[in-house]
Design an enzyme around this catalytic site. Sequence first.
Site, short mmCIF file in Angstrom:
data_model
loop_
_atom_site.label_atom_id
_atom_site.label_comp_id
_atom_site.label_asym_id
_atom_site.label_seq_id
_atom_site.Cartn_x
_atom_site.Cartn_y
_atom_site.Cartn_z
N ASP A 274 0.88 -1.16 0.00
CA ASP A 274 0.00 0.00 0.00
C ASP A 274 0.92 1.21 0.00
O ASP A 274 2.10 1.11 0.35
CB ASP A 274 -0.92 -0.01 1.22
CG ASP A 274 -2.15 0.85 1.03
OD1 ASP A 274 -2.20 1.64 0.07
OD2 ASP A 274 -3.07 0.75 1.87
N TRP A 275 0.39 2.36 -0.37
CA TRP A 275 1.25 3.50 -0.65
C TRP A 275 2.05 3.91 0.60
O TRP A 275 1.48 4.11 1.66
CB TRP A 275 0.41 4.65 -1.19
CG TRP A 275 0.32 4.67 -2.68
CD1 TRP A 275 0.42 5.77 -3.48
CD2 TRP A 275 0.15 3.57 -3.58
NE1 TRP A 275 0.32 5.42 -4.81
CE2 TRP A 275 0.15 4.07 -4.91
CE3 TRP A 275 0.00 2.19 -3.41
CZ2 TRP A 275 0.01 3.26 -6.03
CZ3 TRP A 275 -0.14 1.38 -4.54
CH2 TRP A 275 -0.13 1.92 -5.82
#
Length: 618
Positions: A274-275
């Site tokens: 995830d970012w």
Amino acid sequence: MMIQPSRRDGLFISLLFVLFIAWPSFIQPIEAKRHHHITPTNWTSALDRAREVVLQLSVDTLATLATGTMAQCAGKAPAFTIPSLTFKGFCLQDGPTGVNWGGWVGGGGNTTQFPVGMNAAQTWDRELIYERGFMMGEEFKALGINGAMGPGINMGRVAAAGRNWESFGSDPWMIGEAGALTVQGLQDAGTIAIAKHYIANEQETSRFTYDALIDQRTFYEVYAYPFLKVVRAGTGSIMCALNKVNGTVACVNNAVQNIVLKNEFGFKGFIISDWQGGALNGALAGMDVAMPGQLYPATTIKQDVVAGRLSLARLQDMVQRVLAPYFLLGQDLNFPDQIDNNPKSVSTPAHAAHARKMAADSAVLLKNLNSFLPIFPSAGLKIAVIGSDAGPPSRRNSLFPFFTGIDGTITQGWGSGSAPLPYIVDPLQAIRSRYGGPDGSLVSSLLSNWDLASASTIAAAADVAIVFVCSNSGEGGFVFDTNTGDRNNISIWFQGDTLIRTVSSVNANTIVVMHTPGQVLMNAWNTNPNVKAIIWAGMPGQETGNGLVDILSGDVNPSGKLVYTIAAAEADYGATINFSPQEPVLVRMIVSFSFFSRVFLFCYLIFFFFIYFIGILY
């Protein structure tokens, strides 16, 4: 002569009761018409092909494929050419309800906003869930997008959690089944599925810092089970989560990534962060792609390899895992070019028809007093449509960043899991179309929750009053009315309870329609005899109005069923949002249905033994 049952007869009677009356019926699953084509042999061939390519790539090129950049694509890897392959680049895009930010190809209006995952699950229709995934996959592929960041398969542990609507309920079996069907649909259409968020990502509040303390049994039987199902379905990728699991961030957690996901579950694809989820520590712990790249750019990856902090073998393994799904789905063969600034409509009439069918089939009829529904159009019938949620949004795709907010009827939540509206058939429009006309019913409306005096006047003059109420939620980082992704509570928004009570006090034929991301409190009005019907319509996407009218008019029999429990009070759910990031979250085995069924099971056992002893005595 009366025959006295024996003790054995008493036991037999009890067993008959359990098997044929009390035991839930089990229906064999209906297989999708299109058959999933990914097999272990396919994976082996794809991995071998990827290995051949990897061995021909320089460290510089390998490093660029183990990270990404953000442009028109949410995540993008650059092109390269070797004698055996011309790689055009890799484009990954949100999300689980359709191509997010269809505006990246020209401002929106060219992709389908499908009903959300929660609605898909509430159809309990395997074919329909599969087709939703397949049609989304068609649209991603047509735009040259290699991977779709979805489905979401988290557990819905907390009723107020912001992204529950992206997933498929709060039962691990149901989520696993729906997630696997969605993966198969996406990938049968040629788009890599990126299932998310692994693991225990159950709230948006403090999602970078909160720590899920989870025991082994709970981990495997509840939270990991849906991910096992999508691995078995052949998912090409899994996105690791930002939260901690037993003290270590999921994306840098060796136990959950290497030991469980890759070794025990046999996952062969790539784990993408995830970012801002991880860097070198993530790569060493099993993360294969760092997104969006600023945290762990290609230059740093190369430096780590040169310095010996990251082995070349591990970097090659990372890229092999990235390329294997690419070959698995035949994306090296005539895959469409990425469309950047040339708008192209990829939504089709078939996709719109599917969205309408799912909107109708997912509607849950929670109450229908004295079979009040359906309502057939008839001359002179006066229908009042009341509530802001009945009307069209005035600025569909440009009003809020990532669609954070409410401006008319609710069709989805906000954040990266959302998708733009190409058009919308709002409820008021659909009701007027179905019931209105020169020889039809008379439809009046008030698109406000606050003008109670007018609501009362319009409702009192109508034969039937339909009240629309809503709430919303979404991804953390985007705030609406102090709701930071997660809902502050599970009340209906915009004084919806008051509006319902006002209307039902003057109209004995009131219907309530709810567009919400999940559970809401209904005790203030749900038992009111003037409230004849309650429809949970969820977040039905672009065909929201048509799907609803299909139910109201009787054209479609309401067959949706809940995939979560609606409690009388928020405190009854047993799990709440943790608003204290320093305090770890104790994740328990019992979730939603299971939590409430403990009481039911206790009563069930008492009743069982009661029947048993009655059988003995008589």
